[in-house]
Design an enzyme around this catalytic site. Structure first.
Site, mmCIF file in Angstrom:
data_model
loop_
_atom_site.group_PDB
_atom_site.id
_atom_site.type_symbol
_atom_site.label_atom_id
_atom_site.label_comp_id
_atom_site.label_asym_id
_atom_site.label_seq_id
_atom_site.Cartn_x
_atom_site.Cartn_y
_atom_site.Cartn_z
ATOM 1 N N GLY A 123 -14.074 -11.285 2.616
ATOM 2 C CA GLY A 123 -14.131 -9.979 3.281
ATOM 3 C C GLY A 123 -12.750 -9.615 3.785
ATOM 4 N N ASP A 155 -9.470 -4.746 -7.720
ATOM 5 C CA ASP A 155 -8.117 -4.436 -8.205
ATOM 6 C C ASP A 155 -7.180 -4.075 -7.059
ATOM 7 O OD1 ASP A 155 -9.598 -2.097 -7.910
ATOM 8 O OD2 ASP A 155 -8.902 -1.171 -9.767
ATOM 9 N N HIS A 260 -15.772 5.257 -1.001
ATOM 10 C CA HIS A 260 -15.660 3.827 -0.686
ATOM 11 C C HIS A 260 -16.350 3.515 0.646
ATOM 12 C CE1 HIS A 260 -13.818 -0.187 -0.525
ATOM 13 N NE2 HIS A 260 -13.735 0.049 0.775
ATOM 14 N N ARG A 317 5.965 -37.067 14.250
ATOM 15 C CA ARG A 317 5.689 -36.621 12.874
ATOM 16 C C ARG A 317 5.618 -37.826 11.931
ATOM 17 N NH1 ARG A 317 11.252 -34.684 10.082
ATOM 18 N NH2 ARG A 317 12.696 -35.658 11.512
ATOM 19 N N GLU A 365 2.053 -21.095 1.883
ATOM 20 C CA GLU A 365 1.196 -21.591 2.969
ATOM 21 C C GLU A 365 -0.211 -20.998 2.917
ATOM 22 O OE1 GLU A 365 4.329 -20.480 3.363
ATOM 23 O OE2 GLU A 365 5.339 -22.393 3.767
ATOM 24 N N ASP A 422 18.576 -26.322 14.016
ATOM 25 C CA ASP A 422 18.049 -25.435 12.970
ATOM 26 C C ASP A 422 17.853 -24.005 13.455
ATOM 27 O OD1 ASP A 422 18.041 -26.996 10.755
ATOM 28 O OD2 ASP A 422 15.939 -27.610 10.897
HETATM 29 C C1 TPP Z 1 -6.797 -7.932 3.999
HETATM 30 C C2 TPP Z 1 -7.665 -6.720 4.004
HETATM 31 N N1 TPP Z 1 -7.101 -5.503 4.124
HETATM 32 C C3 TPP Z 1 -7.859 -4.400 4.145
HETATM 33 C C4 TPP Z 1 -9.219 -4.491 4.051
HETATM 34 C C5 TPP Z 1 -10.087 -3.226 4.121
HETATM 35 N N2 TPP Z 1 -10.685 -2.956 2.802
HETATM 36 C C6 TPP Z 1 -11.952 -3.287 2.523
HETATM 37 S S1 TPP Z 1 -12.376 -2.913 0.953
HETATM 38 C C7 TPP Z 1 -10.848 -2.258 0.634
HETATM 39 C C8 TPP Z 1 -10.520 -1.689 -0.719
HETATM 40 C C9 TPP Z 1 -10.791 -2.680 -1.751
HETATM 41 O O1 TPP Z 1 -10.528 -2.165 -3.014
HETATM 42 P P1 TPP Z 1 -10.782 -3.064 -4.288
HETATM 43 O O2 TPP Z 1 -10.259 -4.437 -4.059
HETATM 44 O O3 TPP Z 1 -10.200 -2.328 -5.428
HETATM 45 O O4 TPP Z 1 -12.348 -3.127 -4.389
HETATM 46 P P2 TPP Z 1 -13.312 -1.921 -4.722
HETATM 47 O O5 TPP Z 1 -14.024 -1.609 -3.438
HETATM 48 O O6 TPP Z 1 -12.512 -0.763 -5.210
HETATM 49 O O7 TPP Z 1 -14.207 -2.431 -5.743
HETATM 50 C C10 TPP Z 1 -10.030 -2.365 1.745
HETATM 51 C C11 TPP Z 1 -8.640 -1.884 1.780
HETATM 52 C C12 TPP Z 1 -9.779 -5.779 3.951
HETATM 53 N N3 TPP Z 1 -11.090 -5.962 3.887
HETATM 54 N N4 TPP Z 1 -8.981 -6.868 3.894
#
Ligand code: TPP
Length: 621
Positions: A123, A155, A260, A317, A365, A422
């Protein structure tokens, strides 16, 4: 693989019908729940219909079967689709599906492992694929089982750098058991993605990373079928780039901006379902894996733990690396990962002794923590190490690992400004705050090598997310090897019947406080000195008793920023006691440069001089 309800045989028509059913159920659950992401679910419905009915090997009655495939929704917001698949597989009822997003339902807005068939919480975009790399690493190198890891990616999330860390690591480790499925529906949340439907651009990059790339029409079941068949034959990871439409199948939703994360309004639900051919009752018999092997790994020790013992000054460490090596001798589930600093964190000592249980994650990381989470999915006990400060860039993965309920051990070396020359870029001065804030976490900060060895052993038996903070330079030995350091405990290092002030600290500043105590004793002032090596959970009872004995006079000193560190942990614990305090907080308030550790600690006022003057100032108040 069989169907019931409308009694179709598997094939294109069956897949089309199943895809429509998954769309309908995604709409129904999100409309009933009043929120969710139906359009993001609809674009990937055909991809999942073919996967679950022909390729996925999964026993829903036995989610712990080590031979099960793993299906991870990196685009976790497509949860309506995932839950609709569970319903289609006969794993959940209609009522359960309709509890989507309601209070108390395990079918939350985004998947979490409270659902037995979900490996990890997703998520936060950009995490599912790197975690899939971890599960695939376990399958190929540790379990040596033929399960396949399938990851559904959005995407828009391909813009996350962590996705490309996953691409590199998957090909570096030859993960032919991993397939990423790109739902290339062109759209993200607020607009079009950088690449739109430019599948060639994704394919060229995937190939450059050493993956096999396949471009298909993601709504054509035959093409999907062929792509999966091709993917499982490869000796590299495979990227299936499926051109799809967001909201596919419903004309008012398909391929449109602004749809969306919006459920279909109730008044429009019936028309949308009708356009998709109505409600269906297909049940898919998902194929089970060929076998149900015994668990591949156990946390039962295979012998007696022989921890290192220290009599002379040593860096904590180093004790970390040597203790981990010893634990690796008797615990087959213990594995280690490092971000290309294993000579500094001393994870190298484990790597040299147990090369088959060590994963070099290079300077990535996020991928390191994700891989550790993936390994923990398969029952391993991962220890991940880097400089304490560099975990800040993987913090979202650590946060999500807590939601996943993952068992994860993290070692952050080079804590504090005491590392010296460092300079500030290498100094961990936020790590305690960051790790304390993680749900259910354990935060440990040893001051000597024997204590470190015991705490590392304790971590191997501690569930949830535990963090140990280690110091670069050697520190004197304070404790015998027979002493115990339970999580939640503390050590009272100095105590008399007439202590004027309580000093609470941990790690390198314990030694500064001892110097201060000796100096103050020469002036006739005694202090109660507490080594709060378990910063979380904190030994509040001992600290409170000490503060009460010293009339509320308290100094906390730490090689960390004041925000969120030991001082605030102590204050928060004492706030519940109602004790009236005369309090001084010695912490790193300045921006350090280079210098010796001693110079920098002096400048910040956290050395013996600073402690002694704080005590002198407080003792008569
Ligand atoms: C790291 C992060 N940034 C922003 C979001 C908010 N967010 C949820 S869905 C989404 C768009 C996702 O688009 P995509 O990966 O293309 O999936 P689609 O819904 O188009 O199938 C965003 C920006 C999130 N969940 N996680």
């Amino acid at each position: 693989m069989t169907s019931q309800g409308d009694q179709q045989t598997i094939g294109v028509e069956y897949w089309r019908a199943l895809g429509q059913q998954l769309r309908v159920d995604s709409i129904r659950s999100s409309t009933t729940g009043g929120s969710g992401h139906p359009t993001s679910s609809m674009s990937a419905a055909d991809l999942m219909a073919v996967l679950m009915s022909r390729y996925l090997r999964y026993d829903f009655d036995e989610p712990e079967n080590p031979a099960n495939d793993h299906l991870i929704f990196s685009k976790g917001h497509a949860s309506p689709l995932l839950y609709s698949m569970y319903k289609a597989a006969g794993a959940i009822t209609e009522d359960e599906l309709m509890s989507f997003r309601s209070f108390g339902s395990r079918f939350q807005g985004h998947p979490t492992p409270v659902i037995p068939w979900v490996d990890v919480a997703t998520g936060s975009l950009g995490q599912g694929l790197p975690i899939g790399v971890g599960v695939a690493l376990a399958g190929k190198y540790l379990d040596r089982l033929p399960y396949h890891v399938w990851v559904l990616c959005g995407d828009s999330e391909m813009a996350e750098g962590s996705m490309w860390e996953a691409f590199q690591h998957a090909s570096h480790y030859g993960l032919d058991n991993l397939t990423a499925i790109l739902d290339m529906n062109r759209l993200g949340q607020s607009g079009e993605t950088m690449d739109g439907w430019n599948g060639d651009h994704y394919a060229r990059r995937a190939e450059a990373f050493g993956w096999h790339a396949i471009q298909i029409d993601g709504h054509n079941p035959e093409e999907i079928d062929h792509a999966y068949a091709e993917a499982i034959e490869q000796d590299t990871p495979t990227f299936i780039i499926a051109r799809t439409e967001k909201g596919h199948g419903v004309s008012s939703l398909a391929n449109q901006l602004g749809k969306h994360g919006k459920p279909v309004p109730q008044g429009e639900e019936d028309a949308a379902i009708e356009e998709l051919g109505g409600n269906r009752g297909i049940t898919v018999e998902v194929q089970k894996p060929d076998s149900s092997p015994e668990p591949t790994v156990t946390s039962e020790p295979t012998g007696t733990l022989d921890l290192p013992v220290y009599e002379e000054a040593e860096a904590t460490r180093t004790a970390y690396g040597e203790a981990l090596r010893a634990i690796g001798n008797v615990r087959e589930d213990v594995v280690a990962l490092d971000g290309e600093v294993s000579d500094s964190t001393r994870a190298q000592k484990f790597a040299e002794a147990h090369p088959d249980k060590y994963f070099e994650m290079y300077i990535a990381e996020q991928q390191m923590i994700a891989a550790a989470v993936g390994l923990s999915v398969r029952g391993y006990a991962p220890f991940a190490s880097s400089f304490a400060t560099f975990f800040t860039r993987a913090y979202d993965f650590i946060r999500m690992a807590a939601i996943s309920g993952a068992n994860l051990r993290i070692s952050g070396s080079h804590a504090g400004i005491s590392i010296g020359p460092d300079g500030p870029s290498q100094m961990g001065v936020e790590d305690i705050a960051m790790m304390r804030a993680v749900h259910g976490s354990t935060v440990l900060y040893p001051c000597d090598a024997n204590q470190t060895a015991k705490l590392v052993a304790g971590m191997s038996d501690t569930g949830g997310i535990s963090f140990i903070r280690t110091t670069r330079d050697s520190t004197p030995i304070l404790y015998g090897s027979d002493e115990e350091f339970p999580v939640g405990g503390s050590k009272t290092v100095r105590e008399s019947g007439e202590d004027a002030v309580t000093v609470v600290t941990a790690g390198i500043t314990v030694h500064e406080a001892i110097k201060a105590a000796d100096e103050l004793a020469g002036e006739g002032t005694n202090i109660r000195l507490i080594d709060a090596y378990s910063v979380k959970p904190l030994d509040a009872a001992t600290i409170h008793a000490a503060v009460a004995d010293t009339n509320g006079r308290l100094v906390v000193v730490e090689d960390h920023h004041p925000e969120g560190g030991i001082g605030e942990a102590v204050l928060s614990a004492l706030s519940e006691t109602g004790e009236e305090l005369k309090f001084r907080h010695l912490a790193v308030n300045n921006m350090p440069g280079s210098g010796t550790g001693a110079e920098l600690m002096n400048e910040a006022g956290i050395d013996s001089e600073g402690i002694a003057s704080a005590v002198r100032e407080l003792k008569n108040k």
